[in-house]
Design a protein around this motif. Structure first.
Motif, PDB file in Angstrom:
ATOM      1  N   LEU A 105      40.090  -6.441 -39.591  1.00  0.00           N
ATOM      2  CA  LEU A 105      39.954  -6.031 -40.988  1.00  0.00           C
ATOM      3  C   LEU A 105      40.427  -7.109 -41.956  1.00  0.00           C
ATOM      4  N   CYS A 106      40.623  -8.318 -41.464  1.00  0.00           N
ATOM      5  CA  CYS A 106      41.155  -9.432 -42.250  1.00  0.00           C
ATOM      6  C   CYS A 106      40.423  -9.594 -43.583  1.00  0.00           C
ATOM      7  N   ASP A 107      41.198  -9.803 -44.657  1.00  0.00           N
ATOM      8  CA  ASP A 107      40.617  -9.995 -45.988  1.00  0.00           C
ATOM      9  C   ASP A 107      39.851 -11.302 -46.112  1.00  0.00           C
ATOM     10  N   GLU A 108      40.144 -12.264 -45.240  1.00  0.00           N
ATOM     11  CA  GLU A 108      39.503 -13.578 -45.333  1.00  0.00           C
ATOM     12  C   GLU A 108      38.748 -13.909 -44.044  1.00  0.00           C
ATOM     13  N   LEU A 109      38.233 -12.895 -43.406  1.00  0.00           N
ATOM     14  CA  LEU A 109      37.552 -13.060 -42.125  1.00  0.00           C
ATOM     15  C   LEU A 109      36.365 -14.022 -42.244  1.00  0.00           C
ATOM     16  N   VAL A 110      36.251 -14.920 -41.276  1.00  0.00           N
ATOM     17  CA  VAL A 110      35.107 -15.825 -41.186  1.00  0.00           C
ATOM     18  C   VAL A 110      34.367 -15.505 -39.892  1.00  0.00           C
ATOM     19  N   GLY A 111      33.092 -15.203 -40.003  1.00  0.00           N
ATOM     20  CA  GLY A 111      32.293 -14.876 -38.834  1.00  0.00           C
ATOM     21  C   GLY A 111      31.372 -16.009 -38.438  1.00  0.00           C
ATOM     22  N   VAL A 112      31.457 -16.423 -37.172  1.00  0.00           N
ATOM     23  CA  VAL A 112      30.507 -17.396 -36.635  1.00  0.00           C
ATOM     24  C   VAL A 112      29.165 -16.685 -36.474  1.00  0.00           C
ATOM     25  N   GLY A 113      28.127 -17.291 -36.967  1.00  0.00           N
ATOM     26  CA  GLY A 113      26.818 -16.658 -36.955  1.00  0.00           C
ATOM     27  C   GLY A 113      26.542 -15.847 -38.198  1.00  0.00           C
ATOM     28  N   SER A 114      27.467 -15.868 -39.149  1.00  0.00           N
ATOM     29  CA  SER A 114      27.240 -15.210 -40.442  1.00  0.00           C
ATOM     30  C   SER A 114      27.742 -16.123 -41.553  1.00  0.00           C
TER      31      SER A 114
END
Length: 340
Positions: A105-114
């Protein structure tokens, strides 16, 4: 390798392969040569209507395995040649949620592939921690399945496990079949699965479902109850449409749980008297945390997980692979890269 083919989704229904610069590792990063990368339901949602977080174009691919071929500053040179799979979400480690262990639920989440280009390419670059070493004996095909099974492991953990419970899974796509295998591997008493596609019902039976049912059949609740000896303790909605969520809540036993694992969209109406008077809990499940990958590895290696892969298409023919996935007859389509 100065350039390489990379898959991009550029608009609704538009997917193709472009030449892109081959990635170079920055500090703390590794470059992975792709073996297999799975087309996920969320990739199909992106293709149909866009990504919920980001505008087009998007370079997808978050279910992947491969070989580390380059390492950046600060990464042990011994990691070159390591067989890895992708843990595709990178949390900040500092925000309110990360400090409480809820990194999904991280506020600064970085997704690989997005947020950043993914594994639908000959090579991809990620932080070294996102390239997890494959356990002994795991194949590249199995390793590319760990990420979706981490989603399953997380969902089952949220509900406190399903040991001794009866389970109904709504949806027989790749995540639904993975939920079936995950529940059985977690000692569920029995699992039934529903899907309108006959081939997916047959696959579910072959993987151990007590029954696989057409969700459009009349009086589905009575049929499910007959198969399980009562209404299911846990219902896992892997479609997350208004109709399936209403069905899931109606199927659940009093005091039971509904896990929403599918990627839905928009508002849903539910009968509040069922939630309140019958104490049915509706629990949303978002991705996973690092610990869920440990359990996912066990499920993948301890079940017939590779049977979920029903088509393998070369990376350069990604449009064909997406077409197969969109058609709905396949369970999981893998794109193959040079490390396969």
């Amino acid at each position: 390798m100065s350039t390489m083919p990379q898959v991009w989704i550029t608009g609704p229904g538009e997917v193709g392969v472009r030449e892109a610069a081959a990635p170079l590792p920055g500090p703390g990063e590794v470059v992975v040569e792709t073996a297999f990368a799975g087309i996920c339901g969320s990739d199909l949602h992106t293709l149909r209507r866009g990504h919920p977080w980001l505008p087009y174009p998007i370079a997808p691919g978050h279910e992947a395995s491969g070989v580390v071929v380059e390492v950046g500053e600060g990464v042990a040179p011994s990691r070159r040649g390591e067989h890895v799979y992708l843990q595709p979400v990178v949390a900040c480690g500092r925000c309110f949620y990360c400090r409480r262990g809820r990194t999904n639920l991280c506020d600064e989440l970085v997704g690989v592939g997005s947020h950043v280009p993914g594994a639908f390419a000959d090579r991809f670059v990620v932080p070294a921690a996102a390239a997890r070493p494959m356990p002994a004996g795991m194949t590249f095909a199995q390793a590319a399945l760990v990420e979706p099974f981490a989603t399953v492991a997380h969902a089952l953990r949220l509900v406190g496990g399903v040991g001794g419970a009866t389970v109904a899974v709504l949806g027989g796509g790749s995540i639904g079949q993975a939920c079936l295998l995950g529940a059985l591997a977690s000692d569920a008493e029995a699992v039934v699965l529903t899907d309108p596609v006959a081939g997916k019902r047959e696959r579910a039976r072959s993987l151990g479902a007590r029954a696989a049912l057409d969700p459009t059949a009349p009086d589905l609740r009575a049929v499910v109850s007959a198969e399980l000896g009562g209404r299911p303790d846990v219902v896992i909605d892997c479609v997350a449409s208004p109709a399936t969520l209403q069905s899931a809540v109606g199927l659940a036993v009093k005091g039971g749980s509904v896990l929403v694992v599918g990627v839905g969209h928009g508002p849903v109406e539910l009968a509040i008297e069922v939630l309140q008077d019958q104490e049915v809990a509706v629990i949303g499940s978002a991705m996973y945390t690092a610990e869920d990958f440990d359990r996912a590895e066990e499920i993948v290696q301890g079940t017939a997980s590779e049977q979920l892969v029903t088509a393998v298409v070369p990376m350069a023919q990604a449009a064909e692979g997406f077409a197969l996935a969109v058609a709905g007859e396949q369970t999981k389509v893998h794109l193959s890269g040079p490390a396969a």
